[in-house]
Design an enzyme around this catalytic site. Structure first.
Site, short mmCIF file in Angstrom:
data_model
loop_
_atom_site.label_atom_id
_atom_site.label_comp_id
_atom_site.label_asym_id
_atom_site.label_seq_id
_atom_site.Cartn_x
_atom_site.Cartn_y
_atom_site.Cartn_z
N HIS A 146 3.07 10.00 5.25
CA HIS A 146 1.84 10.46 5.89
C HIS A 146 1.25 9.44 6.87
O HIS A 146 0.19 9.67 7.43
CB HIS A 146 0.81 10.80 4.81
CG HIS A 146 0.44 9.59 4.00
ND1 HIS A 146 1.35 8.92 3.20
CD2 HIS A 146 -0.72 8.90 3.89
CE1 HIS A 146 0.77 7.88 2.65
NE2 HIS A 146 -0.50 7.84 3.04
N ASP A 147 1.91 8.28 7.02
CA ASP A 147 1.40 7.24 7.92
C ASP A 147 2.26 7.06 9.17
O ASP A 147 1.95 6.20 10.00
CB ASP A 147 1.34 5.88 7.19
CG ASP A 147 0.33 5.88 6.06
OD1 ASP A 147 -0.72 6.54 6.20
OD2 ASP A 147 0.59 5.23 5.04
N ASP A 203 -0.51 1.87 -3.81
CA ASP A 203 -0.91 1.69 -2.41
C ASP A 203 -0.97 0.19 -2.04
O ASP A 203 -1.45 -0.62 -2.83
CB ASP A 203 -2.30 2.32 -2.25
CG ASP A 203 -2.72 2.51 -0.81
OD1 ASP A 203 -2.05 3.25 -0.08
OD2 ASP A 203 -3.74 1.90 -0.40
N GLU A 243 4.12 0.44 -2.42
CA GLU A 243 4.10 0.59 -0.96
C GLU A 243 4.00 -0.81 -0.36
O GLU A 243 2.99 -1.49 -0.54
CB GLU A 243 2.91 1.43 -0.49
CG GLU A 243 2.98 1.68 1.01
CD GLU A 243 1.64 1.80 1.72
OE1 GLU A 243 1.61 2.29 2.86
OE2 GLU A 243 0.60 1.38 1.16
N ASP A 270 -0.67 8.75 -6.86
CA ASP A 270 -0.93 7.63 -5.97
C ASP A 270 -2.03 6.81 -6.64
O ASP A 270 -3.00 7.35 -7.17
CB ASP A 270 -1.45 8.18 -4.63
CG ASP A 270 -1.01 7.36 -3.45
OD1 ASP A 270 -1.19 6.14 -3.50
OD2 ASP A 270 -0.52 7.94 -2.47
C1 GLC Z 1 -1.75 2.99 2.68
C2 GLC Z 1 -1.81 4.47 2.82
C3 GLC Z 1 -2.59 4.81 4.05
C4 GLC Z 1 -3.99 4.26 3.87
C5 GLC Z 1 -3.96 2.77 3.58
C6 GLC Z 1 -5.27 2.27 3.07
O1 GLC Z 1 -1.03 2.38 3.71
O2 GLC Z 1 -0.51 5.01 2.84
O3 GLC Z 1 -2.63 6.19 4.27
O4 GLC Z 1 -4.75 4.49 5.03
O5 GLC Z 1 -3.02 2.46 2.57
O6 GLC Z 1 -5.49 2.70 1.75
#
Ligand code: GLC
Length: 553
Positions: free
Chosen positions: A348-349, A205, A287, A103
């Site tokens: 995980h979100d 990310d 992402e 990541d």
């Molecule tokens: C992304 C991650 C999340 C995090 C956010 C800020 O969406 O998946 O878990 O809180 O970025 O970095």
């Protein structure tokens, strides 16, 4: 394997498995998963049949957002181990034919990163411009109306230098200024650091956040916004404090036009891709939470953007046949030429699939994920049917939820420890787990399910095995077929091989009547009891059943 099939790269043919490292396997009894823990479970992943693991952040971090607040991009947090542990993990994974994706969190650092400490130290510090600093508005308030994803203004006032800095997430996660060439160089070099070590790719990310408007214009009001909309969407009986309602309303009120998805972001994505292209067969996954037509722009105008902008539709859409079916078609149509599709069922979100649609339907969802065209990304634990775990107020960890404990908010429920066996703490740790273990872990765990030929895990393994062995499923074409009721239907084909997938997204028995005279054989049912059954013309599907049919030659 035919020579034509070899043209496809590992990340196109393969299946990605996301590991949330805090929760996968703890090797030292501190209640938190770690790298040696992951290494000890690589043979499980090899047995399961996945091709790559993506590990959520493992870098040094004060853990305000559990590693998504990085304090050093080129080291390992001691809680997870050392660089040596990482090298061992990588070597063992590679020896088993597993790729390793890390990541990378380029949008923001931790406020404890040395760059930010320097940047905030004075207005004329050489690193001042590495972050996004602005003068207060004439009334002393924030420079504009941009909202943080985690609630409240995205601007934090810094007493010492009398300016605000921008943070798309927590105030402890200041955004880097990607317009600054020095930031670009320093950050891109952190990619090279890991590529040189042998890492196979990155999940990037919040890619669509990287560049903000250079004029810092206020975001426009959402014309569809209606005050009170947030309250209306809440489940009945849920009471929230006024403060949280106001924050949520403010977020719905503005369209994030000027702080996300800016046209110039694509220049940065291209630069990230160029670094990956310095190495053979590395992958960049973005992402990005955007509607499909804007999402696909991240492939780059000339295929020079991300290899795969994550496609989250199976997470975001209401789970019904109509929506899902049309979304698949629309996505297929929106893809630029040569762009490789991908599908994500959990992360995980977001709430786990077994909690969103129920365990029976989650088996259908698994069949969907693993038979669609494009790289599937699975979330750890979904393969054993793990559900969200309720978190007692005193155990809440997720920062946005911590501000309002007891309301069942936040992302902890989908981040609980992997359930390995029926022993204490599901075999995850010999210590006290950082998040609670599911109550039903004695029934839903790897050891028990491995020995049950009809379990969730056995279904996943069969689906993965089939996808791997059949080019029609891992690289073949996709064609939607006529559908009825709660059923969706499509065909995957490669050369002479044809498979028809029928999925009942409802909880009533349904008959598929559109097959015609084609003679088919069931190769897999989500109920795992119809293998070899001959079907044609009409196919009965039980409630929550999916079947994969092979068209007989
Ligand atoms: C992304 C991650 C999340 C995090 C956010 C800020 O969406 O998946 O878990 O809180 O970025 O970095």
């Amino acid at each position: 394997m035919s020579s034509e099939e070899k043209r496809y790269l590992w990340w196109q043919k393969g299946i990605i498995y996301q590991i949330y490292p805090r929760s996968f396997m703890d090797s030292n009894g501190d209640g938190i998963g770690d790298l040696p823990g992951i290494t000890s479970k690589l043979s499980y992943l090899e047995w399961l049949g996945v091709d790559a693991i993506w590990i959520s952040p493992i870098y040094p971090s004060p853990m305000a957002d559990f590693g998504y607040d990085v304090a050093d991009y080129t080291d390992i947090h001691p809680i997870f181990g050392t660089l040596d542990d990482f090298d061992r993990l990588l070597e063992e994974a590679h020896s088993k034919g597993l790729k390793v994706i890390l990541d990378w969190v380029p949008n923001h650092t931790s406020d404890e990163h040395p760059w930010f400490i320097e940047s905030r130290s004075s207005r004329d510090n050489p690193k001042r411009d590495w972050y996004i600093w602005r003068d207060p508005a004439p009334d002393g308030g924030p420079p504009n109306n941009w909202q943080s994803v985690f609630g409240g203004s995205a601007w934090e006032y810094d007493e010492r230098t009398g300016q605000y800095y921008y943070h798309a997430f927590l105030a402890k996660q200041p955004d880097l200024n990607w317009r600054n060439p020095e930031v670009q160089e320093a950050m891109l070099n952190t990619l090279r650091f890991w590529f040189d070590r042998g890492v196979d790719g990155f999940r990037v990310d919040v890619m669509w956040h990287l560049i903000k408007d250079d004029q810092f214009r206020d975001n426009p009001i959402n014309p569809d916004y209606k005050p009170g909309a947030y309250l209306k969407n809440l489940p009945e009986g849920v009471q929230l404090p006024q403060e949280i309602i106001e924050m949520a309303e403010a977020q719905m009120k503005y369209l994030p036009v000027y702080n996300t998805d800016r046209p110039e972001v694509h220049d940065i994505v291209r630069k990230i891709r160029q670094v990956a292209d310095e190495y053979p067969e590395r992958v960049i996954i973005g992402e990005i939470y955007l509607p499909v037509e804007r999402l696909v722009k991240y492939y780059g105008e000339h295929g020079d953007g991300a290899h795969m902008p994550f496609n989250f539709q199976l997470i975001l859409l209401p789970w019904n046949a109509d929506e899902i079916f049309h979304a698949i078609d629309a996505y297929e149509k929106a893809l630029p030429e040569n762009a490789w599709p991908n599908w994500v069922l959990g992360n995980h979100d977001n709430h786990r699939i077994a909690s969103r649609v129920g365990r029976d339907q989650a088996r259908v969802a698994a069949m969907l994920l693993l038979t669609l065209r494009g790289t599937p990304t699975m979330y750890y634990g979904d393969e054993i049917g793990m559900k969200d775990v309720p978190i007692p107020p005193d155990m809440v960890q997720d920062p946005p939820a911590k501000r309002f404990p007891g309301l069942g908010l936040g992302r902890d429920p989908e981040r609980t420890p992997m359930q390995w066996d029926s022993g204490p703490n599901a075999g995850f740790t010999t210590g006290t787990p950082w998040l609670p273990i599911a109550d039903d872990y004695k029934e839903y765990n790897v050891e028990v399910e491995r020995n049950n030929p009809k379990s969730f895990l056995s279904l996943y393994r069969a689906l993965i095995g089939l996808r791997r062995s059949e080019p029609a499923l891992h690289v073949g074409s996709y064609k939607s077929l006529p559908r009825n009721g709660d059923l969706i239907a499509y065909e995957r084909a490669y050369g002479q091989q044809r498979f028809i997938v029928l999925l009942n997204l409802g909880n009533q028995q349904q008959t598929y009547t559109e097959l015609g005279d084609i003679p088919c054989q069931v190769v897999l049912s989500t109920h795992m009891d119809r293998h070899g059954e001959k079907v044609s013309r009409e196919v009965n599907l039980r409630a929550n059943e999916g079947v994969i049919l092979q068209v007989e030659q």
